[in-house]
Design a protein around this motif. Structure first.
Motif, PDB file in Angstrom:
ATOM      1  N   UNK A  95      -8.322  -0.125  -5.939  1.00  0.00           N
ATOM      2  CA  UNK A  95      -7.173  -1.041  -5.806  1.00  0.00           C
ATOM      3  C   UNK A  95      -6.558  -0.939  -4.413  1.00  0.00           C
ATOM      4  N   UNK A  96      -6.618   0.262  -3.807  1.00  0.00           N
ATOM      5  CA  UNK A  96      -6.082   0.428  -2.453  1.00  0.00           C
ATOM      6  C   UNK A  96      -6.960  -0.296  -1.431  1.00  0.00           C
ATOM      7  N   UNK A  97      -8.264  -0.218  -1.601  1.00  0.00           N
ATOM      8  CA  UNK A  97      -9.165  -0.892  -0.665  1.00  0.00           C
ATOM      9  C   UNK A  97      -8.998  -2.407  -0.743  1.00  0.00           C
ATOM     10  N   UNK A  98      -8.686  -2.916  -1.946  1.00  0.00           N
ATOM     11  CA  UNK A  98      -8.529  -4.372  -2.109  1.00  0.00           C
ATOM     12  C   UNK A  98      -7.089  -4.832  -1.922  1.00  0.00           C
ATOM     13  N   UNK A  99      -6.141  -3.882  -1.850  1.00  0.00           N
ATOM     14  CA  UNK A  99      -4.718  -4.173  -1.643  1.00  0.00           C
ATOM     15  C   UNK A  99      -4.217  -5.231  -2.624  1.00  0.00           C
ATOM     16  N   UNK A 100      -4.245  -4.888  -3.903  1.00  0.00           N
ATOM     17  CA  UNK A 100      -3.858  -5.816  -4.961  1.00  0.00           C
ATOM     18  C   UNK A 100      -2.575  -5.348  -5.643  1.00  0.00           C
ATOM     19  N   UNK A 101      -1.961  -6.268  -6.399  1.00  0.00           N
ATOM     20  CA  UNK A 101      -0.784  -5.922  -7.201  1.00  0.00           C
ATOM     21  C   UNK A 101      -1.235  -5.107  -8.410  1.00  0.00           C
ATOM     22  N   UNK A 102      -0.468  -4.061  -8.735  1.00  0.00           N
ATOM     23  CA  UNK A 102      -0.850  -3.167  -9.825  1.00  0.00           C
ATOM     24  C   UNK A 102       0.362  -2.795 -10.672  1.00  0.00           C
ATOM     25  N   UNK A 103       0.076  -2.300 -11.872  1.00  0.00           N
ATOM     26  CA  UNK A 103       1.077  -1.635 -12.700  1.00  0.00           C
ATOM     27  C   UNK A 103       0.541  -0.252 -12.996  1.00  0.00           C
ATOM     28  N   UNK A 104       1.338   0.771 -12.700  1.00  0.00           N
ATOM     29  CA  UNK A 104       0.846   2.134 -12.903  1.00  0.00           C
ATOM     30  C   UNK A 104       1.864   2.971 -13.669  1.00  0.00           C
ATOM     31  N   UNK A 105       1.353   4.020 -14.306  1.00  0.00           N
ATOM     32  CA  UNK A 105       2.184   4.992 -15.004  1.00  0.00           C
ATOM     33  C   UNK A 105       2.264   6.237 -14.130  1.00  0.00           C
ATOM     34  N   UNK A 106       3.480   6.568 -13.710  1.00  0.00           N
ATOM     35  CA  UNK A 106       3.693   7.685 -12.789  1.00  0.00           C
ATOM     36  C   UNK A 106       4.566   8.740 -13.459  1.00  0.00           C
ATOM     37  N   UNK A 107       4.185  10.018 -13.313  1.00  0.00           N
ATOM     38  CA  UNK A 107       4.919  11.145 -13.896  1.00  0.00           C
ATOM     39  C   UNK A 107       5.479  11.998 -12.758  1.00  0.00           C
ATOM     40  N   UNK A 108       6.815  12.049 -12.579  1.00  0.00           N
ATOM     41  CA  UNK A 108       7.398  12.857 -11.489  1.00  0.00           C
ATOM     42  C   UNK A 108       6.964  14.320 -11.539  1.00  0.00           C
ATOM     43  N   UNK A 109       6.833  14.874 -12.761  1.00  0.00           N
ATOM     44  CA  UNK A 109       6.348  16.242 -12.943  1.00  0.00           C
ATOM     45  C   UNK A 109       5.387  16.241 -14.133  1.00  0.00           C
ATOM     46  N   UNK A 110       4.547  17.271 -14.202  1.00  0.00           N
ATOM     47  CA  UNK A 110       3.643  17.385 -15.346  1.00  0.00           C
ATOM     48  C   UNK A 110       4.458  17.468 -16.635  1.00  0.00           C
ATOM     49  N   UNK A 111       4.080  16.656 -17.613  1.00  0.00           N
ATOM     50  CA  UNK A 111       4.767  16.664 -18.894  1.00  0.00           C
ATOM     51  C   UNK A 111       5.911  15.685 -18.991  1.00  0.00           C
ATOM     52  N   UNK A 112       6.364  15.109 -17.848  1.00  0.00           N
ATOM     53  CA  UNK A 112       7.443  14.118 -17.879  1.00  0.00           C
ATOM     54  C   UNK A 112       6.943  12.812 -18.487  1.00  0.00           C
ATOM     55  N   UNK A 113       7.827  12.046 -19.138  1.00  0.00           N
ATOM     56  CA  UNK A 113       7.441  10.713 -19.614  1.00  0.00           C
ATOM     57  C   UNK A 113       7.025   9.839 -18.424  1.00  0.00           C
ATOM     58  N   UNK A 114       6.148   8.889 -18.683  1.00  0.00           N
ATOM     59  CA  UNK A 114       5.654   8.025 -17.604  1.00  0.00           C
ATOM     60  C   UNK A 114       6.715   7.028 -17.161  1.00  0.00           C
ATOM     61  N   UNK A 115       6.819   6.841 -15.858  1.00  0.00           N
ATOM     62  CA  UNK A 115       7.616   5.767 -15.287  1.00  0.00           C
ATOM     63  C   UNK A 115       6.660   4.614 -14.987  1.00  0.00           C
TER      64      UNK A 115
END
Length: 353
Positions: free
Chosen positions: A166-186
Motif C-alpha cells: 500500500x505504501x508503494x502504491x500510495x493509496x487510501x487505507x483503513x488500518x487498526x493501530x495499537x498504541x501499546x501491545x494489548x491496547x484496543x485497536x484505534x
C-alpha cells in the motif's frame, strides 16, 4: 554468414543449458530435450543429446545415476559441489559478501535480499572451507554496530508485504493501530505514503485523514490494513527525500549547533580518530592535563543526546547555553528517579519541546 550460429557454437550453448538444467535437478534425455525446446534452442535428436552427455560425463560433476531396471532410461545428475567450482567466488569477494550480510542484518530489512540469500550462503561455505587471508579475517575480526540497536520484531510476512504494497502504491487505507501491545485497536483512515526502517524496525509513514498530519506507525502495532477504494488518496506534496532531510526520521530536535565541552581522556581517545564532526577541535587545557576542550558542530538529534548522556560522568557541557541547560535538566530528571520511590514522569518534554 554474418550473425549465423555455427555448429560448434550451437553445441557449446546446448551443453551449457543442459548443465544448468541438471544443476536444478536430475533429468532424463527426454526431459532435457523438452527443456532445450522451452529455451528456444534448435531441435536435435535425443541420440545427439545422449552423445553430448556421454562426452561430458566425468567432467563438471556430471554422472549417470544407477538404473533401477535394465530397460530404464538414463537419469543424468550433477554433483553440485563439483559443478559449483565453476562458479567459485574470489575469496575477497566472498568475504565482502559475508560482511555485507552481517551489516544488513543490523540495518534490515533482510526480506529485500531473499533473492541473493543463496549467494550469501555460498560465500560463507566457501570461506569456511579455506585457510586463506580472507577466511582468517572472518574468523579473527568481528564487525558489529557502532551503538545499540533494537532487535527487529517478529512480523507476519503476509501482513508486512501488504503494508509495503500500500505504501508503494500510495493509496487510501483503513488500518487498526495499537498504541501499546494489548491496547484496543484505534481505527485510522489515512493515505499510505512510504516505508522506512530505523535499524531493523519497520515504520509505515501515513497522512492521517482526520487531521492531515504525517505520522510514523510501527508495522508491529498494526493488526489490520485494508485499501479504501471509496476514498481519494491524499499524497499532496509529500516527498520522502524532503521528509528525511527535515530530520523527521532521525528524532531531530533542532538545527545543527556548535558544541563546546570539556572531555576526559577516555572520550578524547574515542573521538580523536572517529570525530563527532568534520570541524572537530580538541584543545589542551593548562590546568587539566588529562582533559581536552572539545569544539565541534554536531546534529541536534536524539542520537547525539544519548551519546553524551552515556558519557556524562566524563564530560562537562560548556555551551551553547540553551543546550547546556537542557542537558543539565535531563540529568536532574534522571537523578530524581533514582532518589524517588516511584518513577517521576515529566509533564513536558525537555529536548524537542
Amino acid at each position: 554468414m554474418e550473425g549465423q550460429t555455427t555448429k560448434g557454437e550451437s553445441l557449446t550453448i546446448r551443453c551449457i543449458y543442459m548443465l544448468l538444467a541438471l544443476y536444478e535437478r536430475p533429468r532424463t534425455v527426454a526431459e532435457l530435450e523438452a527443456y532445450l525446446q522451452e529455451k528456444g534452442l534448435a531441435q536435435v535428436s535425443r541420440r545427439s543429446l545422449q552423445r553430448n552427455l556421454e562426452d561430458l560425463e566425468g567432467h563438471f560433476g556430471l554422472y549417470r545415476e544407477e538404473r533401477e531396471a535394465a530397460n530404464a532410461a538414463d537419469v543424468w545428475n550433477l554433483a553440485q559441489q563439483d559443478f559449483e567450482k565453476l562458479l567459485e567466488l574470489e575469496d575477497p569477494v566472498a568475504l565482502a559478501l559475508v560482511i555485507a550480510e552481517q551489516q544488513l542484518k543490523q540495518l534490515g530489512p533482510m526480506t529485500v535480499f531473499a533473492p541473493v540469500q543463496s549467494l550469501f550462503e555460498r560465500a560463507r561455505e566457501q570461506l569456511a572451507s579455506r585457510n586463506t587471508t580472507a577466511s582468517l579475517w572472518l574468523k579473527r575480526v568481528k564487525v558489529s554496530a557502532a551503538s545499540h540497536r533494537l532487535v527487529g520484531p517478529e512480523l507476519a510476512s503476509e501482513q508486512s508485504q501488504r503494508l509495503l504494497d500500500v505504501a508503494l502504491r500510495q493509496v487510501a487505507i483503513r488500518l487498526h493501530y495499537h498504541p501499546h501491545q494489548g491496547d484496543p485497536a484505534q481505527v485510522i483512515r489515512a493515505t499510505a505514503l512510504a516505508v522506512f526502517y530505523r535499524g531493523a524496525v519497520a515504520y509505515l509513514i501515513v497522512r492521517d485523514h482526520s487531521n492531515d498530519r504525517v505520522r510514523q506507525l510501527p508495522f508491529s502495532r498494526i493488526s489490520e490494513v485494508r485499501e479504501v477504494v471509496t476514498e481519494d488518496a491524499r499524497v499532496g506534496d509529500f516527498d520522502l527525500d524532503t521528509y528525511a532531510a527535515s530530520g523527521a526520521l532521525a528524532y531531530r530536535f533542532g538545527d545543527p549547533f556548535r558544541l563546546e565541552a570539556v572531555v576526559f581522556n577516555s572520550i578524547r581517545r574515542e573521538i580523536e580518530d572517529a570525530p563527532l564532526g568534520e570541524d572537530q577541535e580538541l584543545l589542551e587545557l593548562a590546568d587539566q592535563p588529562h582533559c581536552r576542550l572539545l569544539r565541534v558542530t554536531v546534529p541536534y538529534t536524539l542520537n547525539l543526546v544519548q551519546w553524551l548522556l552515556a558519557r556524562a560522568a566524563y564530560l562537562k557541557i560548556i555551551g551553547p547555553d540553551d543546550f547546556r541547560n537542557k542537558f543539565q535538566e535531563e540529568l536532574r530528571r534522571a537523578l530524581k528517579n533514582f532518589e524517588s520511590e516511584e518513577l517521576c514522569v515529566p509533564a513536558e518534554r525537555n529536548f524537542g519541546s
